[in-house]
Design an enzyme around this catalytic site. Sequence first.
Site, PDB file in Angstrom:
ATOM      1  CB  CYS A 163      -7.328 -18.278 -26.085  1.00  0.00           C
ATOM      2  SG  CYS A 163      -5.566 -17.560 -26.937  1.00  0.00           S
ATOM      3  CG  HIS A 303      -6.986 -22.121 -21.085  1.00  0.00           C
ATOM      4  ND1 HIS A 303      -7.494 -21.879 -22.388  1.00  0.00           N
ATOM      5  CD2 HIS A 303      -6.044 -21.103 -20.991  1.00  0.00           C
ATOM      6  CE1 HIS A 303      -6.918 -20.927 -22.882  1.00  0.00           C
ATOM      7  NE2 HIS A 303      -5.956 -20.338 -22.312  1.00  0.00           N
ATOM      8  CD  GLU A 314      -7.038 -24.481 -16.357  1.00  0.00           C
ATOM      9  OE1 GLU A 314      -6.216 -24.350 -17.304  1.00  0.00           O
ATOM     10  OE2 GLU A 314      -8.099 -24.574 -16.864  1.00  0.00           O
ATOM     11  CE  LYS A 335      -6.032 -24.449 -25.368  1.00  0.00           C
ATOM     12  NZ  LYS A 335      -7.085 -24.696 -24.291  1.00  0.00           N
ATOM     13  CG  HIS A 340      -3.818 -22.539 -27.313  1.00  0.00           C
ATOM     14  ND1 HIS A 340      -5.191 -22.506 -27.696  1.00  0.00           N
ATOM     15  CD2 HIS A 340      -3.518 -21.656 -26.501  1.00  0.00           C
ATOM     16  CE1 HIS A 340      -5.768 -21.261 -26.731  1.00  0.00           C
ATOM     17  NE2 HIS A 340      -4.796 -20.843 -26.156  1.00  0.00           N
ATOM     18  CG  PHE A 399      -2.989 -12.847 -24.862  1.00  0.00           C
ATOM     19  CD1 PHE A 399      -2.514 -13.696 -23.663  1.00  0.00           C
ATOM     20  CD2 PHE A 399      -2.159 -12.646 -25.897  1.00  0.00           C
ATOM     21  CE1 PHE A 399      -1.370 -14.375 -23.548  1.00  0.00           C
ATOM     22  CE2 PHE A 399      -0.795 -13.475 -25.794  1.00  0.00           C
ATOM     23  CZ  PHE A 399      -0.691 -14.220 -24.858  1.00  0.00           C
TER      24      PHE A 399
END
Lengths: 413, 81
Positions: A163, A303, A314, A335, A340, A399
């Site tokens: 991502c 994010h 976050e 998002k 996403h 990831f």
Amino acid sequence: MKNRVVITGMGAVTPLGNSVAETWEGICRGKSGIGRLTKFDCTAHETRIAGELKDFDPLRFVNKKELRRLDDFIIYALAAAEMALADAGLASGAAEGERTGVIIGSAIGGLATIEKEKEAIFLGGPRKMSAFTIPAVLANLASGHVSIRFGAKGPIGCSVTACSSGACAIGDAVRLIAEGHADCMIAGGVEAAVTPLCVAGFNAMRALSKRNEEPEKASRPFDRDRDGFVIGEGCGIVILEALPRALDRGTRICGEIAGYGNTSDAFHMAAPPPGHEGAVRCMQAALRDAGMEAAGIDYINAHGTSTPLNDAYETEAIKTVFGEHTRRLAVSSTKSMTGHLLGAAGGIETIFCMKAIDTGMLPPTINLDHPDPTCDLDYVPHQARKAAIRTAMSNTFGFGGVNAVLIVKKFEE
Amino acid sequence: MTLEEKVISIIMEQLDVTREECVAEASFIDDLGADSLDLVELIMEMEETFDVQIADNELEKIRTIKDVFEFLKSRGTVWQE
């Protein structure tokens, strides 16, 4: 002395619209781009919602022959690149040459083609494989086709960092220009992974929202009732140029990429470490690269995935980095509206940062009806808000423990 | 639809070319804008449609639309639809 790097053009296709203008209008209205999943029969899937492109006509950008041989992720990249180049006034072959390069990141590449051709080989045997399988699957073929179409013969690459792919692509491209390896880069992220394997795979990880009955409310970053992210598709591409070249051309300068940070958690394949220390170091690295103090940041495009873990971690990481300044910061997750877009997230969200600075409008976090007690920042809830901002930070975490943070600044000579 | 017409309809679809461009002497690569991968794909479609196998050494001899007609006729392929 490093070159300063500016953004001179932007192009996007997103669940909110088939251009930057249409997408930004949706963002400012707090519109959701999430709906029922239509790209395949998802009856048997736990999640049946997604952020898909709407009324996107590929034949505006490719001919019928290309449409058959290219995966969607390549077509989306060609579309966004064409719009970005036109926006930069580089439409008529002016992007050509050895000093122009391309880095378009993608987390997954041509997954839809892999799934289709697996079925062909399963049903008909190896001789039924299309000769276009491999070139439609390889993740770097978005960059490849964009370079072929527009004659960009400089550096070429493709970041495959989950991502963070789009943000890494832009960050790496900025460094190539800053260090003098190129004068112009077509950079961003793309994804077209709304496929059975991807949805089922993320469902198996318990990563996706299952709020199937209320698609437009499913992506709710920082809200106490969030239950996972909503998968989206699309592409965001920026045209980056060395400042002297942009000034020589007399072209409009949207803004400057002032800093880039990239760190690894070295912790777990999918979960962030306690205190999200990798993200903390990444935001600090971007600030250092920009030669800025934390107090210099006005807005953070988070994010903010709408997963239970990310949003709390976050928030904590932002507090660690910004200390006292945190309460003066506006933080939002677009998002909540786009879903996403995986590898494309860094591409479109850099564009949103640029538009926020340019238009003086902070994008909202929609669906934030009951903020999670651990999420206590100013997330610009529900509605866009006017604010004169000069600097914005875009966070992306992926990831594999990838963190990538970009800082975008209003252009001043 | 005759065999020739069927072959041409497949070529038009696969290579995104017009009926007028599909003269018998047209070369796939020089006249119809195909590359080597297009040619592989086109032959696969012919194999599927006409239920024939085209070996790689035979494939090398196929350069024009006429070559396809002749190859299929040499295999006794008939088409009626």
